[in-house]
Design a protein around this motif. Structure first.
Motif, PDB file in Angstrom:
ATOM      1  N   PRO A  81     -10.818  -2.871 -12.377  1.00  0.00           N
ATOM      2  CA  PRO A  81     -10.778  -1.636 -11.593  1.00  0.00           C
ATOM      3  C   PRO A  81     -11.433  -1.820 -10.223  1.00  0.00           C
ATOM      4  O   PRO A  81     -12.493  -2.444 -10.108  1.00  0.00           O
ATOM      5  CB  PRO A  81     -11.578  -0.648 -12.451  1.00  0.00           C
ATOM      6  N   GLY A  82     -10.794  -1.280  -9.208  1.00  0.00           N
ATOM      7  CA  GLY A  82     -11.305  -1.398  -7.846  1.00  0.00           C
ATOM      8  C   GLY A  82     -10.711  -2.585  -7.106  1.00  0.00           C
ATOM      9  O   GLY A  82     -10.578  -2.552  -5.881  1.00  0.00           O
ATOM     10  N   HIS A  84      -7.695  -3.726  -7.916  1.00  0.00           N
ATOM     11  CA  HIS A  84      -6.268  -3.690  -8.259  1.00  0.00           C
ATOM     12  C   HIS A  84      -5.406  -3.192  -7.109  1.00  0.00           C
ATOM     13  O   HIS A  84      -4.190  -3.190  -7.218  1.00  0.00           O
ATOM     14  CB  HIS A  84      -6.053  -2.818  -9.499  1.00  0.00           C
ATOM     15  N   ASP A  85      -6.031  -2.789  -5.994  1.00  0.00           N
ATOM     16  CA  ASP A  85      -5.274  -2.225  -4.885  1.00  0.00           C
ATOM     17  C   ASP A  85      -6.099  -2.415  -3.614  1.00  0.00           C
ATOM     18  O   ASP A  85      -7.334  -2.380  -3.664  1.00  0.00           O
ATOM     19  CB  ASP A  85      -5.048  -0.725  -5.145  1.00  0.00           C
ATOM     20  N   PHE A  87      -6.661  -0.410  -1.281  1.00  0.00           N
ATOM     21  CA  PHE A  87      -7.543   0.732  -1.037  1.00  0.00           C
ATOM     22  C   PHE A  87      -8.726   0.752  -2.014  1.00  0.00           C
ATOM     23  O   PHE A  87      -9.733   1.409  -1.763  1.00  0.00           O
ATOM     24  CB  PHE A  87      -6.769   2.048  -1.097  1.00  0.00           C
ATOM     25  N   GLY A  88      -8.558   0.032  -3.124  1.00  0.00           N
ATOM     26  CA  GLY A  88      -9.677  -0.115  -4.044  1.00  0.00           C
ATOM     27  C   GLY A  88     -10.839  -0.845  -3.370  1.00  0.00           C
ATOM     28  O   GLY A  88     -12.001  -0.501  -3.574  1.00  0.00           O
ATOM     29  N   LYS A  91     -12.686   1.646  -1.472  1.00  0.00           N
ATOM     30  CA  LYS A  91     -13.383   2.597  -2.350  1.00  0.00           C
ATOM     31  C   LYS A  91     -14.661   1.989  -2.931  1.00  0.00           C
ATOM     32  O   LYS A  91     -15.679   2.666  -3.047  1.00  0.00           O
ATOM     33  CB  LYS A  91     -12.431   3.010  -3.477  1.00  0.00           C
ATOM     34  N   LEU A 108       3.418   1.319   3.794  1.00  0.00           N
ATOM     35  CA  LEU A 108       2.377   1.009   2.816  1.00  0.00           C
ATOM     36  C   LEU A 108       2.903   0.245   1.609  1.00  0.00           C
ATOM     37  O   LEU A 108       2.308  -0.734   1.178  1.00  0.00           O
ATOM     38  CB  LEU A 108       1.689   2.311   2.382  1.00  0.00           C
ATOM     39  N   ARG A 109       4.041   0.699   1.076  1.00  0.00           N
ATOM     40  CA  ARG A 109       4.549  -0.012  -0.103  1.00  0.00           C
ATOM     41  C   ARG A 109       4.867  -1.462   0.268  1.00  0.00           C
ATOM     42  O   ARG A 109       4.511  -2.404  -0.456  1.00  0.00           O
ATOM     43  CB  ARG A 109       5.812   0.675  -0.644  1.00  0.00           C
ATOM     44  N   LYS A 112       1.511  -3.464   0.803  1.00  0.00           N
ATOM     45  CA  LYS A 112       0.785  -3.699  -0.447  1.00  0.00           C
ATOM     46  C   LYS A 112       1.486  -4.760  -1.291  1.00  0.00           C
ATOM     47  O   LYS A 112       0.843  -5.630  -1.884  1.00  0.00           O
ATOM     48  CB  LYS A 112       0.726  -2.410  -1.261  1.00  0.00           C
TER      49      LYS A 112
ATOM     50  N   ALA B 163       3.383   5.439  -2.338  1.00  0.00           N
ATOM     51  CA  ALA B 163       2.691   4.177  -2.038  1.00  0.00           C
ATOM     52  C   ALA B 163       1.177   4.377  -2.083  1.00  0.00           C
ATOM     53  O   ALA B 163       0.427   3.490  -2.498  1.00  0.00           O
ATOM     54  CB  ALA B 163       3.117   3.646  -0.676  1.00  0.00           C
ATOM     55  N   LEU B 164       0.727   5.547  -1.673  1.00  0.00           N
ATOM     56  CA  LEU B 164      -0.708   5.814  -1.725  1.00  0.00           C
ATOM     57  C   LEU B 164      -1.183   5.958  -3.165  1.00  0.00           C
ATOM     58  O   LEU B 164      -2.141   5.316  -3.586  1.00  0.00           O
ATOM     59  CB  LEU B 164      -1.061   7.080  -0.942  1.00  0.00           C
ATOM     60  N   SER B 166      -0.013   4.923  -5.832  1.00  0.00           N
ATOM     61  CA  SER B 166       0.099   3.718  -6.667  1.00  0.00           C
ATOM     62  C   SER B 166      -1.265   3.040  -6.802  1.00  0.00           C
ATOM     63  O   SER B 166      -1.495   2.287  -7.746  1.00  0.00           O
ATOM     64  CB  SER B 166       1.144   2.749  -6.105  1.00  0.00           C
ATOM     65  N   ALA B 167      -2.171   3.336  -5.866  1.00  0.00           N
ATOM     66  CA  ALA B 167      -3.539   2.803  -5.942  1.00  0.00           C
ATOM     67  C   ALA B 167      -4.275   3.315  -7.174  1.00  0.00           C
ATOM     68  O   ALA B 167      -5.289   2.751  -7.569  1.00  0.00           O
ATOM     69  CB  ALA B 167      -4.332   3.186  -4.696  1.00  0.00           C
ATOM     70  N   ASN B 168      -3.775   4.396  -7.764  1.00  0.00           N
ATOM     71  CA  ASN B 168      -4.443   5.015  -8.908  1.00  0.00           C
ATOM     72  C   ASN B 168      -3.810   4.645 -10.239  1.00  0.00           C
ATOM     73  O   ASN B 168      -4.158   5.225 -11.269  1.00  0.00           O
ATOM     74  CB  ASN B 168      -4.399   6.537  -8.769  1.00  0.00           C
ATOM     75  N   ILE B 169      -2.833   3.748 -10.211  1.00  0.00           N
ATOM     76  CA  ILE B 169      -2.153   3.374 -11.456  1.00  0.00           C
ATOM     77  C   ILE B 169      -2.726   2.054 -11.962  1.00  0.00           C
ATOM     78  O   ILE B 169      -2.940   1.112 -11.196  1.00  0.00           O
ATOM     79  CB  ILE B 169      -0.623   3.284 -11.243  1.00  0.00           C
ATOM     80  N   TYR B 227      -9.147   3.009 -13.893  1.00  0.00           N
ATOM     81  CA  TYR B 227      -8.434   2.570 -12.688  1.00  0.00           C
ATOM     82  C   TYR B 227      -8.137   3.724 -11.728  1.00  0.00           C
ATOM     83  O   TYR B 227      -7.370   3.563 -10.789  1.00  0.00           O
ATOM     84  CB  TYR B 227      -7.133   1.853 -13.072  1.00  0.00           C
ATOM     85  N   LEU B 229      -8.884   5.749  -8.749  1.00  0.00           N
ATOM     86  CA  LEU B 229      -9.719   5.701  -7.544  1.00  0.00           C
ATOM     87  C   LEU B 229      -9.993   7.099  -6.996  1.00  0.00           C
ATOM     88  O   LEU B 229     -10.897   7.291  -6.187  1.00  0.00           O
ATOM     89  CB  LEU B 229      -9.031   4.879  -6.444  1.00  0.00           C
TER      90      LEU B 229
END
Lengths: 124, 278
Positions: A81-82, A84-85, A87-88, A91, A108-109, A112, B163-164, B166-169, B227, B229
């Motif tokens: 966690p954190g 995985h992205d 933006f993580g 954060k 963005l897609r 990423k 897309a934004l 998706s950071a939370n999946i 996961y 955020l």
């Protein structure tokens, strides 16, 4: 790091859906890893150049600043966690995104998924 | 060929003095459980649980699309209106639907902004419900993004929103369900995700209300994915700690849309939550 960006460059050229998503993306992006600068220039979704810094003359539209350990975790098949992205990173305080953020968000897609291309690659 | 047990119908209720035609789906029989979708999405997030015969053998799951979402149209005159959801309008809508469907005192299960409103209802209208399952729910978080990104004439808000979020999946989410989850965001109407986020990221009125929730009358169970955020386990824990008697479960391998992104992973946590409800 250069090896990994070369891997991204080659893999991107073989990933039709990303080239389609990035067809309007022609920008230079600064990736800063542990203070080392890498300027990635995209042309219509293709990564056409990766130039190592430092440089005060290279204009870029947005930047992702992160540490190498965080990137290595991001590239694991199942990141923690954190990690995985992108933006993580922000954060959990392991990265920063700045510059023309709207340009990033509009693509963005694409961005990423390009950054995630080394995920699971040996040595990444 | 399969035909699912879910049925969909429309209900017209008065909200803010004007009619709203609300689309709702239901499956099962027994204890009514009303299910609220997240911002920028719709009832489809609940379809896996609604197709779970074991759960629906004793629970009547009902999910509805908020006005502006899914198959519920915006109100007449929307073409000149800026959609900005408020706590008050959200509460009025949920109460109008449970009254309109004559549900008695249902369990309320809500995710994200639906979890936030579940906690508001636990504080303000506990007499209307028998218990609350608040998923990815917390007291308040300011936006870590600019909500105006998601409604602009020069870009597709749905694609950017997807897309934004998706950071939370979670990376453990099956790929097909990850993309089915994101598709709902891609499909949401112009300005709808922004309007939902406006309520979610600006209204902090829940914070002082949390200690007033009486869990001896209406249990509150909070569930959060590691996961996530947007509503992190820390956010959910802080919120649970502020509600005397509230319980909390952390899902190590799930994110912000658990019932949709990873139905199998979420199922045991939902079954456990239902068992805590009267």
């Amino acid at each position: 790091m250069i090896d990994i960006f070369t891997h991204i460059q080659k893999t991107l050229d073989q990933t039709p859906h990303l080239l389609r998503l990035g067809r309007l993306f022609s920008e230079t992006v600064l990736i800063e890893v542990d203070g080392e600068e890498f300027y990635l220039t995209f042309e219509k979704g293709h990564l056409v150049a990766v130039v190592e810094g430092p440089s005060r003359k290279t204009p870029w539209s947005f930047a992702l600043r992160v540490d190498r350990d965080a990137l290595d975790k991001f590239w694991q098949p199942l990141p923690e966690p954190g990690f995985h992205d992108i933006f993580g990173f922000v954060k959990i305080g392991r990265g920063r995104v700045d510059g023309d953020i709207l340009k990033l968000v509009k693509n963005l897609r694409f961005f990423k998924e390009v950054m995630a291309l080394p995920r699971g690659m040996k040595g990444a | 060929m399969t035909i699912e047990a879910i049925t969909g119908r429309y209900l017209t209720v008065q909200i803010a003095g004007a009619p709203r035609r609300i689309y709702f789906e239901e499956a099962g029989q027994g204890r009514p459980v009303i299910c609220l979708h997240t911002a920028g999405a719709d009832t489809r997030q609940w379809r896996h649980l609604m197709n779970d015969a074991e759960i629906t053998s004793s629970n009547r799951l009902i999910a509805f699309d908020m006005p502006w979402h899914g198959k519920s149209l915006p109100p007449e005159g929307f073409e000149t209106e800026e959609y900005l959801l408020t706590t008050e309008a959200y509460i009025e809508t949920v109460l109008a639907v449970i009254d309109g469907l004559d549900l008695g005192k249902p369990v309320l299960a809500g995710c994200s902004m639906g979890g936030r409103i579940a906690l508001q209802l636990a504080a303000l209208h506990p007499d209307k419900f028998s218990g609350f399952i608040a998923i990815e729910a917390s007291d308040f978080q300011p936006a870590w993004y600019d909500i105006d990104w998601f409604h602009r004439p020069d870009a597709h808000g749905g694609e950017m929103g997807a897309a934004l979020v998706s950071a939370n999946i979670s990376p453990y989410a099956p790929n097909a369900e990850r993309w089915n989850t994101l598709w709902m965001f891609m499909q949401s109407g112009p300005g709808v995700f922004r309007g939902d986020l406006s309520f979610y990221t600006k209204d902090d009125s829940l914070i002082p209300r949390l200690p007033t929730i009486d869990t001896s009358q209406t249990p509150v169970h909070i569930i959060v994915g590691a996961y996530d955020l947007t509503c992190t386990p820390e956010d959910a824990k802080r919120t649970a700690d502020a509600i005397p008697g509230a319980t909390l479960a952390v899902m190590d391998e799930l994110g912000h849309f658990p019932m949709s992104e990873h139905p199998e992973g979420f199922r045991p946590f939902f079954v456990d939550a239902l068992a805590k409800m009267p």
